[in-house]
Design a protein around this motif. Structure first.
Motif, PDB file in Angstrom:
ATOM      1  N   LEU A   8       0.843  -1.198   0.000  1.00  0.00           N
ATOM      2  CA  LEU A   8       0.000   0.000   0.000  1.00  0.00           C
ATOM      3  C   LEU A   8       0.878   1.247   0.000  1.00  0.00           C
ATOM      4  CD1 LEU A   8      -3.211   0.619   2.063  1.00  0.00           C
ATOM      5  CD2 LEU A   8      -1.358   2.298   2.165  1.00  0.00           C
ATOM      6  N   LEU A   9       0.553   2.201  -0.875  1.00  0.00           N
ATOM      7  CA  LEU A   9       1.244   3.482  -0.944  1.00  0.00           C
ATOM      8  C   LEU A   9       0.321   4.574  -0.430  1.00  0.00           C
ATOM      9  CD1 LEU A   9       3.494   5.452  -1.850  1.00  0.00           C
ATOM     10  CD2 LEU A   9       2.451   5.405  -4.143  1.00  0.00           C
ATOM     11  N   ASP A  10       0.756   5.268   0.630  1.00  0.00           N
ATOM     12  CA  ASP A  10       0.047   6.455   1.111  1.00  0.00           C
ATOM     13  C   ASP A  10       0.757   7.652   0.479  1.00  0.00           C
ATOM     14  OD1 ASP A  10      -1.396   8.371   2.419  1.00  0.00           O
ATOM     15  OD2 ASP A  10      -0.559   7.974   4.406  1.00  0.00           O
ATOM     16  N   LEU A  11       0.178   8.169  -0.590  1.00  0.00           N
ATOM     17  CA  LEU A  11       0.813   9.212  -1.389  1.00  0.00           C
ATOM     18  C   LEU A  11       0.308  10.582  -0.938  1.00  0.00           C
ATOM     19  CD1 LEU A  11       2.657   9.950  -3.738  1.00  0.00           C
ATOM     20  CD2 LEU A  11       0.734   9.540  -5.291  1.00  0.00           C
ATOM     21  N   GLY A  12       1.243  11.404  -0.478  1.00  0.00           N
ATOM     22  CA  GLY A  12       0.861  12.647   0.187  1.00  0.00           C
ATOM     23  C   GLY A  12       0.509  12.327   1.626  1.00  0.00           C
ATOM     24  N   ALA A  13       1.455  11.692   2.322  1.00  0.00           N
ATOM     25  CA  ALA A  13       1.166  11.073   3.617  1.00  0.00           C
ATOM     26  C   ALA A  13       0.907  12.074   4.728  1.00  0.00           C
ATOM     27  CB  ALA A  13       2.324  10.154   4.016  1.00  0.00           C
ATOM     28  N   ASP A  46      -0.459  -2.662  -4.635  1.00  0.00           N
ATOM     29  CA  ASP A  46      -1.834  -3.144  -4.784  1.00  0.00           C
ATOM     30  C   ASP A  46      -2.845  -2.027  -4.539  1.00  0.00           C
ATOM     31  OD1 ASP A  46      -1.172  -6.047  -5.027  1.00  0.00           O
ATOM     32  OD2 ASP A  46      -0.400  -5.721  -2.990  1.00  0.00           O
ATOM     33  N   ILE A  47      -2.495  -1.085  -3.670  1.00  0.00           N
ATOM     34  CA  ILE A  47      -3.414  -0.016  -3.260  1.00  0.00           C
ATOM     35  C   ILE A  47      -2.637   1.292  -3.189  1.00  0.00           C
ATOM     36  CG2 ILE A  47      -4.899   0.850  -1.403  1.00  0.00           C
ATOM     37  CD1 ILE A  47      -5.269  -2.104  -0.530  1.00  0.00           C
ATOM     38  N   VAL A  48      -3.241   2.371  -3.692  1.00  0.00           N
ATOM     39  CA  VAL A  48      -2.706   3.710  -3.497  1.00  0.00           C
ATOM     40  C   VAL A  48      -3.784   4.561  -2.829  1.00  0.00           C
ATOM     41  CG1 VAL A  48      -1.835   5.816  -4.591  1.00  0.00           C
ATOM     42  CG2 VAL A  48      -1.130   3.579  -5.467  1.00  0.00           C
ATOM     43  N   ILE A  49      -3.418   5.204  -1.728  1.00  0.00           N
ATOM     44  CA  ILE A  49      -4.306   6.148  -1.045  1.00  0.00           C
ATOM     45  C   ILE A  49      -3.865   7.549  -1.445  1.00  0.00           C
ATOM     46  CG2 ILE A  49      -5.184   6.954   1.169  1.00  0.00           C
ATOM     47  CD1 ILE A  49      -5.853   4.032   0.543  1.00  0.00           C
ATOM     48  N   PHE A  50      -4.780   8.330  -2.008  1.00  0.00           N
ATOM     49  CA  PHE A  50      -4.489   9.687  -2.487  1.00  0.00           C
ATOM     50  C   PHE A  50      -5.580  10.601  -1.930  1.00  0.00           C
ATOM     51  CE2 PHE A  50      -3.381  12.331  -6.461  1.00  0.00           C
ATOM     52  CZ  PHE A  50      -2.181  12.758  -5.915  1.00  0.00           C
ATOM     53  N   ASN A  51      -5.469  10.872  -0.642  1.00  0.00           N
ATOM     54  CA  ASN A  51      -6.554  11.508   0.099  1.00  0.00           C
ATOM     55  C   ASN A  51      -6.342  13.016   0.216  1.00  0.00           C
ATOM     56  OD1 ASN A  51      -8.918  11.395   1.951  1.00  0.00           O
ATOM     57  ND2 ASN A  51      -7.420  12.085   3.460  1.00  0.00           N
ATOM     58  N   HIS A  52      -7.169  13.781  -0.492  1.00  0.00           N
ATOM     59  CA  HIS A  52      -7.104  15.250  -0.460  1.00  0.00           C
ATOM     60  C   HIS A  52      -5.686  15.747  -0.758  1.00  0.00           C
ATOM     61  CE1 HIS A  52     -11.164  16.447   0.902  1.00  0.00           C
ATOM     62  NE2 HIS A  52     -11.183  15.196   1.352  1.00  0.00           N
ATOM     63  N   VAL A  53      -5.147  15.252  -1.869  1.00  0.00           N
ATOM     64  CA  VAL A  53      -3.794  15.624  -2.282  1.00  0.00           C
ATOM     65  C   VAL A  53      -3.764  16.205  -3.687  1.00  0.00           C
ATOM     66  CG1 VAL A  53      -1.438  14.783  -2.672  1.00  0.00           C
ATOM     67  CG2 VAL A  53      -2.781  13.856  -0.781  1.00  0.00           C
ATOM     68  N   LEU A  86       0.608   0.909 -10.069  1.00  0.00           N
ATOM     69  CA  LEU A  86      -0.420  -0.017  -9.600  1.00  0.00           C
ATOM     70  C   LEU A  86      -0.339  -1.353 -10.328  1.00  0.00           C
ATOM     71  CD1 LEU A  86      -3.659   2.111  -9.102  1.00  0.00           C
ATOM     72  CD2 LEU A  86      -2.572   0.643  -7.405  1.00  0.00           C
ATOM     73  N   ARG A  87      -0.568  -2.412  -9.589  1.00  0.00           N
ATOM     74  CA  ARG A  87      -0.580  -3.759 -10.157  1.00  0.00           C
ATOM     75  C   ARG A  87      -1.909  -4.057 -10.845  1.00  0.00           C
ATOM     76  NH1 ARG A  87       2.158  -6.101  -4.698  1.00  0.00           N
ATOM     77  NH2 ARG A  87       4.339  -5.817  -5.333  1.00  0.00           N
ATOM     78  N   PRO A  88      -1.953  -5.106 -11.676  1.00  0.00           N
ATOM     79  CA  PRO A  88      -3.234  -5.546 -12.244  1.00  0.00           C
ATOM     80  C   PRO A  88      -4.259  -5.792 -11.132  1.00  0.00           C
ATOM     81  CG  PRO A  88      -1.421  -6.684 -13.297  1.00  0.00           C
ATOM     82  CD  PRO A  88      -0.824  -5.922 -12.151  1.00  0.00           C
ATOM     83  N   GLY A  89      -5.443  -5.261 -11.305  1.00  0.00           N
ATOM     84  CA  GLY A  89      -6.479  -5.385 -10.294  1.00  0.00           C
ATOM     85  C   GLY A  89      -6.302  -4.454  -9.108  1.00  0.00           C
ATOM     86  N   GLY A  90      -5.288  -3.579  -9.151  1.00  0.00           N
ATOM     87  CA  GLY A  90      -5.038  -2.667  -8.040  1.00  0.00           C
ATOM     88  C   GLY A  90      -6.109  -1.592  -7.900  1.00  0.00           C
ATOM     89  N   ARG A  91      -6.068  -0.899  -6.754  1.00  0.00           N
ATOM     90  CA  ARG A  91      -7.108   0.096  -6.431  1.00  0.00           C
ATOM     91  C   ARG A  91      -6.463   1.416  -6.033  1.00  0.00           C
ATOM     92  NH1 ARG A  91     -11.800  -3.350  -3.318  1.00  0.00           N
ATOM     93  NH2 ARG A  91     -11.432  -5.298  -4.414  1.00  0.00           N
ATOM     94  N   LEU A  92      -7.077   2.486  -6.516  1.00  0.00           N
ATOM     95  CA  LEU A  92      -6.729   3.840  -6.100  1.00  0.00           C
ATOM     96  C   LEU A  92      -7.916   4.429  -5.360  1.00  0.00           C
ATOM     97  CD1 LEU A  92      -5.266   6.634  -6.098  1.00  0.00           C
ATOM     98  CD2 LEU A  92      -6.259   7.000  -8.381  1.00  0.00           C
ATOM     99  N   TYR A  93      -7.685   4.839  -4.110  1.00  0.00           N
ATOM    100  CA  TYR A  93      -8.691   5.607  -3.357  1.00  0.00           C
ATOM    101  C   TYR A  93      -8.318   7.067  -3.494  1.00  0.00           C
ATOM    102  CZ  TYR A  93     -11.155   7.696   0.614  1.00  0.00           C
ATOM    103  OH  TYR A  93     -11.927   8.494   1.410  1.00  0.00           O
ATOM    104  N   ILE A  94      -9.233   7.879  -4.019  1.00  0.00           N
ATOM    105  CA  ILE A  94      -8.965   9.298  -4.171  1.00  0.00           C
ATOM    106  C   ILE A  94     -10.137  10.114  -3.619  1.00  0.00           C
ATOM    107  CG2 ILE A  94      -9.805   9.239  -6.573  1.00  0.00           C
ATOM    108  CD1 ILE A  94      -7.808  11.548  -7.152  1.00  0.00           C
ATOM    109  N   ALA A  95      -9.810  11.098  -2.800  1.00  0.00           N
ATOM    110  CA  ALA A  95     -10.798  12.039  -2.277  1.00  0.00           C
ATOM    111  C   ALA A  95     -10.353  13.449  -2.660  1.00  0.00           C
ATOM    112  CB  ALA A  95     -10.927  11.915  -0.764  1.00  0.00           C
ATOM    113  N   VAL A  96     -11.309  14.263  -3.118  1.00  0.00           N
ATOM    114  CA  VAL A  96     -11.011  15.592  -3.667  1.00  0.00           C
ATOM    115  C   VAL A  96     -12.069  16.576  -3.183  1.00  0.00           C
ATOM    116  CG1 VAL A  96     -10.627  16.911  -5.781  1.00  0.00           C
ATOM    117  CG2 VAL A  96     -10.139  14.465  -5.746  1.00  0.00           C
ATOM    118  N   PRO A  97     -11.675  17.770  -2.729  1.00  0.00           N
ATOM    119  CA  PRO A  97     -12.679  18.770  -2.371  1.00  0.00           C
ATOM    120  C   PRO A  97     -13.405  19.287  -3.616  1.00  0.00           C
ATOM    121  CG  PRO A  97     -10.490  19.719  -2.242  1.00  0.00           C
ATOM    122  CD  PRO A  97     -10.305  18.255  -2.472  1.00  0.00           C
ATOM    123  N   ASN A  98     -14.661  19.582  -3.451  1.00  0.00           N
ATOM    124  CA  ASN A  98     -15.511  20.061  -4.525  1.00  0.00           C
ATOM    125  C   ASN A  98     -15.204  21.526  -4.852  1.00  0.00           C
ATOM    126  OD1 ASN A  98     -17.592  20.689  -6.289  1.00  0.00           O
ATOM    127  ND2 ASN A  98     -19.236  20.064  -4.902  1.00  0.00           N
TER     128      ASN A  98
END
Length: 257
Positions: free
Chosen positions: A35-40, A88-95, A116-128
């Motif tokens: 898991l990568l916490d990007l913008g930790a 497998d997972i990248v967290i990109f939370n308000h970055v 990201l690997r095959p089948g990997g997931r990116l969680y991304i949250a962004v302000p409106n």
């Protein structure tokens, strides 16, 4: 109240609550996954996922606020110092709103896709962009203003150099992500439900439960934050798919040409 150090939230309790929400919305067991916490930021999200059994890498271009247990990997610009298909997972939370304009946002998303690997997931949250109160400078509709007007207000009221954030509308976010990921699952409503069920006291929870579903759906474009779960192809044959489409939740499907 969450304390901000630069743009990093440093209140441990609120960060750990956020981590619990992210884990719930990911929809998978993180144990044993890379898991990568990007913008930790302060590192509390990374610490949570480490405790949950993930193999965690924390990365940020600013280490001043970092106080996590995971060693911080420094990054510069939009190039990530990681191998292809490493996570497998990248967290990109308000970055992404802090990365820069659309060209820089595309560059970092391309890099996330690469690692990201095959089948990997990116969680991304962004302000409106249309949020009634902009979350960083607490000024009304700041994100929706022309850049020169936003810069002036930030300098005048917040005594900062200018407005250096680039929030997105829901349509802009869907179109941008669809350039790099074949499937986008809109988890905004699920994120709101999680907050209502886990963070609110009984009275406001009861009041919000009375809001009809059609009104919640109609209000989605003005929610303060958008949350999207991006999924990679099960196979990484070829480069990014030019025919990618955004697949949003069953109640709010969006096709991006």
């Amino acid at each position: 109240m969450t304390e901000l150090n630069g743009y990093a939230a440093t209140d441990r309790c609120s960060r750990l609550m956020k981590a619990r929400k992210i884990e719930a919305l990911l929809g998978c067991d993180v144990a044993g996954r890379d898991l990568l916490d990007l913008g930790a930021g302060a590192g509390f999200l990374a610490d949570h996922f480490l405790a949950r059994g993930a193999s965690v890498t924390a990365a940020d271009r600013d280490a001043k606020a970092y106080r996590g247990k995971v060693p911080l990997t420094p990054i510069e610009g939009e190039t990530l110092p990681f191998a292809d298909v490493q996570f497998d997972i990248v967290i990109f939370n308000h970055v992404i709103e802090h990365v820069g304009d659309a060209s820089r946002q595309r560059a970092i998303l391309s890099e996330i896709r690469r690692v990201l690997r095959p089948g990997g997931r990116l969680y991304i949250a962004v302000p409106n962009k249309w949020a009634l109160i902009e979350p960083h400078f607490r000024l009304p509709l700041l994100g929706a203003l022309p850049r020169r007007a936003a810069d002036y207000l930030v300098r005048h009221f917040r005594k900062a150099a200018g407005y250096d954030c680039y929030p997105l509308t829901r349509a802009e976010l869907a179109a941008l992500l669809a350039e790099y990921f074949p499937a986008l699952e809109d988890r905004t409503s699920d994120a709101l439900s999680w907050v209502v069920n886990n963070e609110l006291s009984p009275l406001p929870r009861r009041i919000l439960s009375l809001v009809p579903d059609w009104l919640k759906a109609a209000a989605k474009p003005i929610y303060p934050t958008f949350v999207v779960l991006c999924r990679m192809e099960a196979s990484r044959i070829g480069d990014r798919g030019d025919n990618a489409r955004a697949v949003v939740d069953p109640h709010h499907r969006v096709n991006v040409p």
